[in-house]
Motif scaffolding. Structure first.
Motif, PDB file in Angstrom:
ATOM      1  N   ASN A 136     -34.694 -21.629 -10.984  1.00 46.39           N
ATOM      2  CA  ASN A 136     -35.654 -20.944 -10.113  1.00 46.39           C
ATOM      3  C   ASN A 136     -36.961 -21.727 -10.038  1.00 46.39           C
ATOM      4  N   THR A 137     -37.395 -22.242 -11.206  1.00 50.39           N
ATOM      5  CA  THR A 137     -38.630 -23.024 -11.245  1.00 50.39           C
ATOM      6  C   THR A 137     -38.469 -24.309 -10.426  1.00 50.39           C
ATOM      7  N   LEU A 138     -37.317 -24.989 -10.626  1.00 53.89           N
ATOM      8  CA  LEU A 138     -37.077 -26.230  -9.891  1.00 53.89           C
ATOM      9  C   LEU A 138     -37.051 -25.982  -8.382  1.00 53.89           C
ATOM     10  N   ALA A 139     -36.345 -24.930  -7.977  1.00 53.16           N
ATOM     11  CA  ALA A 139     -36.220 -24.645  -6.541  1.00 53.16           C
ATOM     12  C   ALA A 139     -37.597 -24.381  -5.935  1.00 53.16           C
ATOM     13  N   ALA A 140     -38.422 -23.598  -6.648  1.00 53.87           N
ATOM     14  CA  ALA A 140     -39.755 -23.290  -6.122  1.00 53.87           C
ATOM     15  C   ALA A 140     -40.599 -24.552  -6.031  1.00 53.87           C
ATOM     16  N   GLU A 141     -40.474 -25.391  -7.054  1.00 56.39           N
ATOM     17  CA  GLU A 141     -41.263 -26.629  -7.081  1.00 56.39           C
ATOM     18  C   GLU A 141     -40.831 -27.581  -5.951  1.00 56.39           C
ATOM     19  N   ILE A 142     -39.523 -27.726  -5.766  1.00 54.59           N
ATOM     20  CA  ILE A 142     -39.019 -28.644  -4.724  1.00 54.59           C
ATOM     21  C   ILE A 142     -39.385 -28.104  -3.333  1.00 54.59           C
ATOM     22  N   ALA A 143     -39.276 -26.788  -3.163  1.00 55.75           N
ATOM     23  CA  ALA A 143     -39.610 -26.194  -1.865  1.00 55.75           C
ATOM     24  C   ALA A 143     -41.090 -26.396  -1.558  1.00 55.75           C
ATOM     25  N   VAL A 179     -35.367 -23.930  -0.260  1.00 53.03           N
ATOM     26  CA  VAL A 179     -34.539 -24.284  -1.426  1.00 53.03           C
ATOM     27  C   VAL A 179     -34.282 -23.031  -2.259  1.00 53.03           C
ATOM     28  N   SER A 180     -33.029 -22.698  -2.495  1.00 53.96           N
ATOM     29  CA  SER A 180     -32.664 -21.574  -3.370  1.00 53.96           C
ATOM     30  C   SER A 180     -31.806 -22.097  -4.509  1.00 53.96           C
ATOM     31  N   TYR A 181     -31.784 -21.361  -5.611  1.00 53.83           N
ATOM     32  CA  TYR A 181     -30.983 -21.765  -6.773  1.00 53.83           C
ATOM     33  C   TYR A 181     -29.946 -20.696  -7.099  1.00 53.83           C
ATOM     34  N   LEU A 182     -28.727 -21.142  -7.365  1.00 54.62           N
ATOM     35  CA  LEU A 182     -27.660 -20.244  -7.817  1.00 54.62           C
ATOM     36  C   LEU A 182     -27.100 -20.751  -9.138  1.00 54.62           C
TER      37      LEU A 182
END
Ligand code: NAD
Length: 257
Positions: A48-55, A62-65
């Motif tokens: 979740n942190t990575l997706a928010a950072e990349i977005a 960007v979403s994470y599953l």
């Protein structure tokens, strides 16, 4: 070919095995190039942190599953959810992999072999199994799998890892032959040594059980993960529209030597 054939702006990408290393570098590169993404891996909190950072850095969606690629129901659900979030699927990358232990064949446990194949081979197989139908239905798609120079040569004391990457190459070529006429292109990259946790753990393990040195790289250095992204983005784009079933070495010259 209309427009910039290298552009993947607005394309819908699922990248499985995005938590670190090559997968994370490619996730950043896809998002920077304007693709909308679902990234997937083992760690929902980190993801979740990575997706928010990349977005935030890219302006892309960007979403994470969370997914364990050993589990068929989880891979099926991840692909279905990604298609729902993105509104379809244009590009998929099956990147999850582990090095497994380092041991000679007589010392290698069958359990470790099975777990390695469950992630490296079954994971890529399951990814393609559920990604291909969406792409075939729309008459276009690009899948990128992770092979290795160890898909082309042997690697002593990590034989099952080399076998798993040979298997990924075989699946990639076979799937490309099955789905080429539907314009679903399926390729793999074959990296040489890349500066990631996987490489360092494999090298440390091999050093404990063998005095055979790591493979010699003609360019005399290991790669950084972002050196894999150019070929991956090209394989994902229309610039590679006639490329399928290829295992593309990105290896500083390892397999040429
Ligand atoms: P890495 O360890 O940073 O990345 C591997 C990723 O796979 C991690 O994010 C991990 O969470 C994920 N993963 C592992 N088991 C999983 C599972 N059961 N379900 C879902 N995800 C799982 O290492 P990397 O070097 O970036 O590896 C990425 C791919 O590149 C692997 O397939 C690896 O075999 C391949 N590769 C690496 C090198 C190298 O030198 N680093 C060379 C050739 C090929």
């Amino acid at each position: 070919m209309a427009g910039d054939p290298f552009s993947i702006k607005g394309r819908r990408v699922l990248l499985i095995g995005a938590d670190s290393g090559i997968g994370l570098a490619c996730a950043r590169a896809f998002a920077d190039a304007g693709a909308n993404m679902v990234i997937a891996g083992l760690d929902q909190t980190k993801g979740n942190t990575l997706a928010a950072e990349i977005a935030a850095a890219s302006g892309s969606q960007v979403s994470y599953l969370q997914v364990d690629v050993r589990e068929e129901d989880q891979v099926a659900a991840t692909v279905a959810e990604a298609v729902k979030i993105l509104g379809g699927l244009d590009i998929a990358m099956n990147n999850a992999g582990i090095p497994g232990p380092a041991a000679s064949i007589p010392d290698y446990s069958a359990e470790a072999f099975d777990n390695l194949f469950a992630i490296n081979v079954r994971g890529a197989f399951l990814g393609m199994k559920y990604q291909i139908p969406h792409m075939a239905a729309q008459g276009k798609g690009s899948i990128i799998n992770l092979a290795s120079t160890a898909a082309i040569t042997g690697l002593p004391f990590v034989g099952p890892y080399a076998a798993s990457k040979h298997a990924v190459a075989g699946l990639t070529r076979s799937a490309a032959l099955e789905w080429g006429a539907q314009n679903v292109r399926i390729n793999a990259i074959a990296p040489g040594p890349v500066d990631t946790g996987l490489l360092h753990s494999m090298r440390a393990g091999r050093a404990e059980v063998s005095s055979i040195p790591p493979v010699k790289v003609p360019m005399e250095r290991i790669a950084q993960p972002d050196e894999m992204t150019g070929a991956v983005l090209w394989l994902a784009s229309d610039a590679s529209s006639y490329v399928t079933g290829a295992i593309i070495s990105i290896d500083g010259g390892v397999v040429a030597a």
